[in-house]
Write an enzyme that holds these catalytic residues in place. Structure first.
Site, PDB file in Angstrom:
ATOM      1  N   THR A 183      15.293   9.135   4.336  1.00  0.00           N
ATOM      2  CA  THR A 183      14.771   7.774   4.378  1.00  0.00           C
ATOM      3  C   THR A 183      15.512   7.062   5.505  1.00  0.00           C
ATOM      4  OG1 THR A 183      14.467   5.736   3.103  1.00  0.00           O
ATOM      5  CG2 THR A 183      16.418   7.021   2.592  1.00  0.00           C
ATOM      6  N   THR A 184      15.112   5.820   5.788  1.00  0.00           N
ATOM      7  CA  THR A 184      15.758   5.100   6.892  1.00  0.00           C
ATOM      8  C   THR A 184      17.243   4.938   6.575  1.00  0.00           C
ATOM      9  OG1 THR A 184      13.707   3.892   7.009  1.00  0.00           O
ATOM     10  CG2 THR A 184      15.503   3.067   8.356  1.00  0.00           C
ATOM     11  N   HIS A 235      16.346  -1.888   0.653  1.00  0.00           N
ATOM     12  CA  HIS A 235      16.812  -0.506   0.706  1.00  0.00           C
ATOM     13  C   HIS A 235      17.752  -0.196  -0.455  1.00  0.00           C
ATOM     14  CE1 HIS A 235      17.722   3.479   2.136  1.00  0.00           C
ATOM     15  NE2 HIS A 235      16.719   3.326   2.960  1.00  0.00           N
ATOM     16  N   GLY A 236      17.301   0.728  -1.289  1.00  0.00           N
ATOM     17  CA  GLY A 236      18.143   1.207  -2.389  1.00  0.00           C
ATOM     18  C   GLY A 236      18.237   0.251  -3.570  1.00  0.00           C
ATOM     19  N   HIS A 262      11.319   2.898  -3.763  1.00  0.00           N
ATOM     20  CA  HIS A 262      11.648   4.086  -4.550  1.00  0.00           C
ATOM     21  C   HIS A 262      11.790   3.787  -6.043  1.00  0.00           C
ATOM     22  CE1 HIS A 262      14.417   7.243  -6.078  1.00  0.00           C
ATOM     23  NE2 HIS A 262      13.603   8.022  -5.387  1.00  0.00           N
ATOM     24  N   HIS A 303       5.524   2.628   5.693  1.00  0.00           N
ATOM     25  CA  HIS A 303       6.207   3.083   6.896  1.00  0.00           C
ATOM     26  C   HIS A 303       5.371   4.199   7.509  1.00  0.00           C
ATOM     27  CE1 HIS A 303      10.297   4.632   8.692  1.00  0.00           C
ATOM     28  NE2 HIS A 303       9.359   4.493   9.600  1.00  0.00           N
ATOM     29  N   ARG A 306       4.815  11.983   7.643  1.00  0.00           N
ATOM     30  CA  ARG A 306       5.137  12.805   6.470  1.00  0.00           C
ATOM     31  C   ARG A 306       4.547  12.250   5.181  1.00  0.00           C
ATOM     32  NH1 ARG A 306      11.528  11.572   5.674  1.00  0.00           N
ATOM     33  NH2 ARG A 306      11.624  12.338   7.795  1.00  0.00           N
ATOM     34  N   HIS A 307       4.248  10.949   5.155  1.00  0.00           N
ATOM     35  CA  HIS A 307       3.590  10.420   3.953  1.00  0.00           C
ATOM     36  C   HIS A 307       2.380   9.555   4.330  1.00  0.00           C
ATOM     37  CE1 HIS A 307       6.506   7.331   4.957  1.00  0.00           C
ATOM     38  NE2 HIS A 307       7.517   7.921   4.351  1.00  0.00           N
ATOM     39  N   GLU A 346       6.089  -0.951   8.542  1.00  0.00           N
ATOM     40  CA  GLU A 346       7.387  -0.515   9.077  1.00  0.00           C
ATOM     41  C   GLU A 346       7.123   0.546  10.122  1.00  0.00           C
ATOM     42  OE1 GLU A 346      10.041   1.112   6.210  1.00  0.00           O
ATOM     43  OE2 GLU A 346      10.004  -0.678   4.993  1.00  0.00           O
ATOM     44  N   GLU A 379      15.564  -8.169   8.349  1.00  0.00           N
ATOM     45  CA  GLU A 379      15.680  -7.606   6.995  1.00  0.00           C
ATOM     46  C   GLU A 379      17.061  -6.967   6.909  1.00  0.00           C
ATOM     47  OE1 GLU A 379      12.361  -5.549   5.243  1.00  0.00           O
ATOM     48  OE2 GLU A 379      13.702  -4.187   4.171  1.00  0.00           O
ATOM     49  N   ASP A 437       5.157   4.058   0.026  1.00  0.00           N
ATOM     50  CA  ASP A 437       5.226   5.347   0.736  1.00  0.00           C
ATOM     51  C   ASP A 437       5.276   6.540  -0.220  1.00  0.00           C
ATOM     52  OD1 ASP A 437       5.392   3.952   3.112  1.00  0.00           O
ATOM     53  OD2 ASP A 437       7.541   4.285   3.382  1.00  0.00           O
ATOM     54  N   HIS A 438       5.991   6.367  -1.340  1.00  0.00           N
ATOM     55  CA  HIS A 438       6.171   7.519  -2.236  1.00  0.00           C
ATOM     56  C   HIS A 438       4.881   7.945  -2.921  1.00  0.00           C
ATOM     57  CE1 HIS A 438      10.283   8.065  -1.498  1.00  0.00           C
ATOM     58  NE2 HIS A 438      10.714   6.970  -2.097  1.00  0.00           N
ATOM     59  N   ARG A 450       5.467   6.859   9.787  1.00  0.00           N
ATOM     60  CA  ARG A 450       6.516   7.589  10.503  1.00  0.00           C
ATOM     61  C   ARG A 450       5.917   8.441  11.600  1.00  0.00           C
ATOM     62  NH1 ARG A 450      11.541   7.698   7.368  1.00  0.00           N
ATOM     63  NH2 ARG A 450      12.280   9.105   8.980  1.00  0.00           N
ATOM     64  N   ASN A 455       6.947  -1.276  -1.470  1.00  0.00           N
ATOM     65  CA  ASN A 455       6.747  -0.154  -0.550  1.00  0.00           C
ATOM     66  C   ASN A 455       6.118   1.010  -1.317  1.00  0.00           C
ATOM     67  OD1 ASN A 455       7.326   2.394   0.745  1.00  0.00           O
ATOM     68  ND2 ASN A 455       8.661   1.285   2.148  1.00  0.00           N
ATOM     69  N   ARG A 493       1.021  18.212  -2.124  1.00  0.00           N
ATOM     70  CA  ARG A 493       0.001  19.213  -2.425  1.00  0.00           C
ATOM     71  C   ARG A 493      -1.168  19.203  -1.444  1.00  0.00           C
ATOM     72  NH1 ARG A 493      -0.408  21.696  -7.395  1.00  0.00           N
ATOM     73  NH2 ARG A 493       1.680  22.288  -8.037  1.00  0.00           N
TER      74      ARG A 493
HETATM   75  N1  PXP Z   1      13.134  -1.791   3.750  1.00  0.00           N
HETATM   76  C1  PXP Z   1      13.096  -0.891   4.757  1.00  0.00           C
HETATM   77  C2  PXP Z   1      13.166  -1.391   6.156  1.00  0.00           C
HETATM   78  C3  PXP Z   1      12.966   0.490   4.489  1.00  0.00           C
HETATM   79  O1  PXP Z   1      12.941   1.380   5.509  1.00  0.00           O
HETATM   80  C4  PXP Z   1      12.845   0.904   3.149  1.00  0.00           C
HETATM   81  C5  PXP Z   1      12.664   2.360   2.839  1.00  0.00           C
HETATM   82  O2  PXP Z   1      11.448   2.808   3.350  1.00  0.00           O
HETATM   83  C6  PXP Z   1      12.867  -0.073   2.141  1.00  0.00           C
HETATM   84  C7  PXP Z   1      13.029  -1.407   2.470  1.00  0.00           C
HETATM   85  C8  PXP Z   1      12.698   0.277   0.698  1.00  0.00           C
HETATM   86  O3  PXP Z   1      13.763   1.078   0.279  1.00  0.00           O
HETATM   87  P1  PXP Z   1      13.717   1.762  -1.159  1.00  0.00           P
HETATM   88  O4  PXP Z   1      12.608   2.745  -1.134  1.00  0.00           O
HETATM   89  O5  PXP Z   1      15.075   2.398  -1.248  1.00  0.00           O
HETATM   90  O6  PXP Z   1      13.503   0.657  -2.158  1.00  0.00           O
END
Ligand code: PXP
Length: 247
Positions: A105-106, A196-197, A219, A48, A54-55, A75, A156, A14-15, A50, A12, A23
């Site tokens: 985050t989600t 996630h996480g 992340h 994602h 936002r990103h 996503e 998921e 997004d970051h 959104r 992912n 900026r």
């Molecule tokens: N899976 C889903 C459905 C998510 O919404 C996210 C966060 O955007 C992730 C995975 C990835 O999570 P993380 O950024 O904590 O690794």
């Protein structure tokens, strides 16, 4: 012979867009990140889109769809706007997630059991467009059974409770919950993903759950990339995931 199912790593990015948006610049470019992630061994690229943009924005998703070598996992929330966007773009995968404007985050899984008819309709429309749908759900039997009923091919599993556990006992309990949910989902005929996480120090027990065939991680990988570069950060995560699965 190693007969374990293969496991894929979705990255992912997004970051990367978060840094750009901080900026309002034109860099860093998510497409460049996606290509580096693929060189590091990413099996798919997740973003994602959104509601508040936002990103990641539409342009990013369209450019990614046109340039990546693996496949795109979009996503998105279950809204008419997102559904129309996905139908036009036709990413390989769509992961439906709940979305609240204020969240960082989600935060939780989708309440599939509480919105069966809407989700059945959404899954049918996306399937009609040739998109594989995944529902992001908590490791909860009622949600898994509802996911199978609405016709989603993939779930998921939300790994947040496991990732955020603060002591050994609650982490072990959350891992057992994921193991049981993965086994139940598989028995229901669902393809099982997780995410996630997850980070470099907690990913392996989840990657060892035999029914899970894809992990989506953002992340931790982008955070490590600040120091190692993204290609190496992805490579290191992929190595941990494969080592846990195949020994
Ligand atoms: N899976 C889903 C459905 C998510 O919404 C996210 C966060 O955007 C992730 C995975 C990835 O999570 P993380 O950024 O904590 O690794």
């Amino acid at each position: 012979m190693n007969t374990a199912r293969p496991i894929a790593l979705g990255v992912n990015i997004d970051h990367v867009a978060n840094v750009r948006q901080a900026r309002g610049t034109s860099y860093p470019e998510p497409v460049q990140a996606a290509l580096a992630a693929e060189q590091g061994g990413a099996d798919s690229i997740t973003v994602h889109l959104r509601e508040d943009r936002r990103h990641i924005n539409e342009r990013d998703v369209e450019l990614l769809a046109a340039t990546i070598q693996t496949h795109l996992n979009l996503e998105m929330a279950v809204t008419d706007e997102m559904l129309a966007f996905a139908e036009a773009l036709k990413p390989a995968d769509c992961c439906l997630v709940p979305e609240r404007r204020e969240e960082l985050t989600t935060e939780g899984g989708l309440d599939v059991a509480g919105h069966e008819s809407r989700l059945r309709h959404t899954c049918a429309r996306l399937a009609e467009a040739g998109i594989r749908v995944s529902l992001f759900v908590d490791p909860d039997v009622a949600q898994l059974e509802a996911s199978a009923r609405v016709g989603a091919p993939v779930v998921e599993l939300h790994t947040g409770r496991y990732a955020e556990a603060t002591d050994r006992n609650s982490r072990a309990a959350a891992l057992r919950e994921l193991q049981e949910a993965a086994s139940r989902a598989y028995a229901l005929g669902l393809i099982v993903h997780g995410g996630h996480g997850l980070h470099y120090h907690n990913v392996q027990p989840v990657a060892m759950i035999p029914e899970i065939v894809e992990l989506n991680i953002g992340h931790a990988i982008v955070a490590r990339a600040i120091f190692t570069g993204l290609e190496t950060a992805v490579h290191d995560m992929k190595r941990l995931v494969l080592e846990a699965r195949h020994g």
